[in-house]
Design an enzyme around this catalytic site. Structure first.
Site, short mmCIF file in Angstrom:
data_model
loop_
_atom_site.label_atom_id
_atom_site.label_comp_id
_atom_site.label_asym_id
_atom_site.label_seq_id
_atom_site.Cartn_x
_atom_site.Cartn_y
_atom_site.Cartn_z
CG ASP A 4 -0.39 -0.04 2.52
OD1 ASP A 4 0.85 -0.12 2.61
OD2 ASP A 4 -1.15 0.02 3.51
CB SER A 5 4.55 1.83 -0.15
OG SER A 5 4.83 0.78 -1.07
CG ASP B 35 0.51 -4.11 1.97
OD1 ASP B 35 0.80 -5.14 2.60
OD2 ASP B 35 1.24 -3.10 1.92
CE LYS C 20 3.43 -5.94 3.65
NZ LYS C 20 2.98 -4.76 4.41
CD GLU D 40 0.80 -1.29 7.85
OE1 GLU D 40 0.53 -0.45 8.74
OE2 GLU D 40 1.21 -0.96 6.72
CD GLU E 9 8.39 -0.17 7.00
OE1 GLU E 9 7.40 -0.88 6.73
OE2 GLU E 9 8.61 0.95 6.48
O1 KIV Z 1 3.63 -1.09 1.44
C1 KIV Z 1 4.81 -1.52 1.34
O2 KIV Z 1 5.52 -1.26 0.36
C2 KIV Z 1 5.32 -2.34 2.42
C3 KIV Z 1 6.79 -2.66 2.44
C4 KIV Z 1 7.57 -1.51 2.92
C5 KIV Z 1 7.05 -3.86 3.27
O3 KIV Z 1 4.58 -2.72 3.29
#
Ligand code: KIV
Length: 280
Positions: free
Chosen positions: A42-43, A86, A116, A118, A185
């Site tokens: 989600d970055s 994510d 994924k 968090e 992280e």
């Molecule tokens: O969203 C993302 O790119 C991430 C990575 C930094 C692990 O969660």
């Protein structure tokens, strides 16, 4: 690679290398380079959608980007990187039913084989447990968790013994709930190393030192395409500068000569003609 292969990779002592992708082009670069795992992180909310944080990206957008990433993969399915998406902010925080619906959509509507999410609070652990029992592989993510930016900031996490113990407990809880791997992280390297030894699932680090079972990086940061990179992820090349210079040089050469431009001795304009596109 399948989610279940991650533990086998750890047991074999083979590092797991994970990179992010956000569209077909970035996915094809990562696949060609040989990445093991492709994370549609989600970055992308910040890197490609221009938001100030990861919070605004929607589930529909994450699914759309994951579909585009899958379209960029060229290898036969069995040789493709493991595709993980994510779960965005507020797609799993309201409870297990909502999380199953969101993660289920990801797996139904895209080629992702895992999600994924968090955090490691008891509510999140319960969500992981429910997802895993619904047949949805889950990768955990502790330490700097950007979806909690308004509570934790972008600082290094687990800096004191109490918060280190809390993170260790959360990691063990996530493993017990069935996570197939854990991203750590921006945490101290010795904490990541000791968790790597304590957990059976792989610990994949970013800003967590070298003593991990694998590493993950935001591809745009590695390539130096983002305007600035976090201190724990220095760029490998000045990608942004290279691109801007190439584009500037094309724009300069493609601009039609203006009245008053100096001419060469043979009377032709000083600027070379624009290169023609390959399909013309
Ligand atoms: O969203 C993302 O790119 C991430 C990575 C930094 C692990 O969660």
């Amino acid at each position: 690679m399948r989610p279940g292969d991650l533990v086998a990779r750890k047991q074999a002592g083979q590092p797991i290398l994970m990179l992010t992708a956000w569209d077909a082009l970035s996915a094809s670069l990562v696949e060609e380079a040989g990445g093991d795992v492709l994370l549609v992180g989600d970055s992308l909310a910040m890197v490609v959608l221009g938001h100030a944080t990861t919070l605004p990206v929607t589930l529909a957008e994450m699914i759309g980007h994951t579909q585009a990433v899958a379209r960029g993969l060229r290898r036969p399915l069995a040789q493709q990187p493991l595709l993980i998406c994510d779960l965005p902010f507020l797609s799993y925080q309201c409870g297990s039913d909502q999380a199953v619906a969101a993660a289920g959509r990801v797996l139904k509507e895209s080629a992702a084989a895992a999600v994924k999410l968090e955090g490691g609070e008891p509510e999140t652990v319960a969500v992981v447990d429910r997802l895993v029992r619904s047949g949805i592989p889950v990768m955990g993510h502790l330490g700097l968790t950007p979806q909690s930016v308004h509570r934790l900031g972008y600082r290094r996490q687990a800096r004191d013994p109490i918060s280190q113990e809390r993170l260790r407990r959360q990691a063990l809880d996530l493993e017990a709930a069935g996570c197939c791997a854990l991203v750590l992280e921006h945490v101290p390297a010795d904490l990541a190393g000791s968790l790597r030894r304590q957990l059976a699932i792989p610990v994949i680090g970013i800003g967590a030192g070298d003593d991990c079972d694998g590493q993950v990086r935001v591809t745009a940061d590695l390539l130096g395409l983002t305007p600035s990179q976090p201190p724990f992820s220095p760029p490998l090349l000045a990608g942004r500068q290279l691109c801007v210079e190439a584009l500037r040089s094309w724009l300069h050469s493609a601009a039609p000569p203006q009245e008053g431009d100096p001419l060469q001795a043979d009377g032709s304009p000083t600027r070379p003609a624009a290169p023609s596109a390959p399909h013309c």
